[in-house]
Design an enzyme around this catalytic site. Structure first.
Site, PDB file in Angstrom:
ATOM      1  N   HIS A  34      21.312   2.950  15.824  1.00 61.80           N
ATOM      2  CA  HIS A  34      21.915   4.205  16.200  1.00 61.80           C
ATOM      3  C   HIS A  34      23.392   3.916  16.269  1.00 61.80           C
ATOM      4  O   HIS A  34      24.367   4.735  16.338  1.00 61.80           O
ATOM      5  CB  HIS A  34      21.465   4.717  17.443  1.00 61.80           C
ATOM      6  N   HIS A  35      24.002   2.638  16.186  1.00 64.32           N
ATOM      7  CA  HIS A  35      25.382   2.458  16.096  1.00 64.32           C
ATOM      8  C   HIS A  35      26.044   2.485  14.543  1.00 64.32           C
ATOM      9  O   HIS A  35      27.125   2.448  14.366  1.00 64.32           O
ATOM     10  CB  HIS A  35      25.949   1.210  16.807  1.00 64.32           C
ATOM     11  N   ALA A  36      25.128   2.369  13.581  1.00 66.79           N
ATOM     12  CA  ALA A  36      25.325   2.186  12.171  1.00 66.79           C
ATOM     13  C   ALA A  36      26.005   3.306  11.669  1.00 66.79           C
ATOM     14  O   ALA A  36      25.435   4.300  11.766  1.00 66.79           O
ATOM     15  CB  ALA A  36      24.330   1.573  11.408  1.00 66.79           C
TER      16      ALA A  36
END
Length: 163
Positions: A34-36
């Site tokens: 979810h940070h990509a």
């Protein structure tokens, strides 16, 4: 023994099965995502598994997708990946304060089970994706309650305590 999905491709397949069978699913995925960002990894996140699956579902005919991301950190990569697609909405539930190594989210396993039941009460098939976790004893208990909720267990509202 059942195969545990472990990639964005498996998440897409699982999400598509949810749509076809009108049932819910749970997947454990690594690496987390979810940070990509769309073209750049961030932290431990290489591919945004959930955003990839949501876009795949949209291209397969789903008109509306809701991503509910509950995590210690905001899912800024997911937000960036879905930007511009009005058919995909994101709710990111994360901590406000910084500095505590365990996040201070104060959501119990019971609370995760209850949130899962609330999502299930919408009548919409849901695909829950567990992407990571730093605190394995806690995350395994949280996942247990999520799966119990998916299997139909209900969780009463617990009294709140003020400290």
């Amino acid at each position: 023994m059942a195969k545990v999905p472990c990639s964005a491709k498996d998440v897409m397949k699982r999400s598509h099965q949810c749509k076809l069978k009108r049932s819910s699913s749970f997947a454990v995925v690594r690496p987390p995502g979810h940070h990509a960002f769309p073209s750049v990894p961030c932290g431990f996140c290489w591919f945004n598994n959930v955003a990839i699956a949501a876009k795949h579902a949209r291209s397969s005919g789903a008109q509306r997708i809701l991503i509910v991301d509950w995590d210690v950190h905001a899912g800024q990569g997911t937000q960036e990946c879905i930007q511009g697609d009005n058919g995909i909405k994101l709710i990111s539930i994360h901590r406000f304060e910084h500095g505590d190594p365990e996040g201070e989210m104060k959501v119990s396993p019971h609370g995760y089970g209850r949130m899962t039941r609330l999502l299930m009460n919408t009548g919409i098939p849901i695909s829950l994706i567990l992407e990571g976790g730093y605190f394995l004893p806690s995350i395994s208990r949280d996942a247990e309650f999520v799966v119990r909720a998916l299997q139909g267990e209900t969780f009463p509202i617990l009294p709140t305590t003020v400290s």
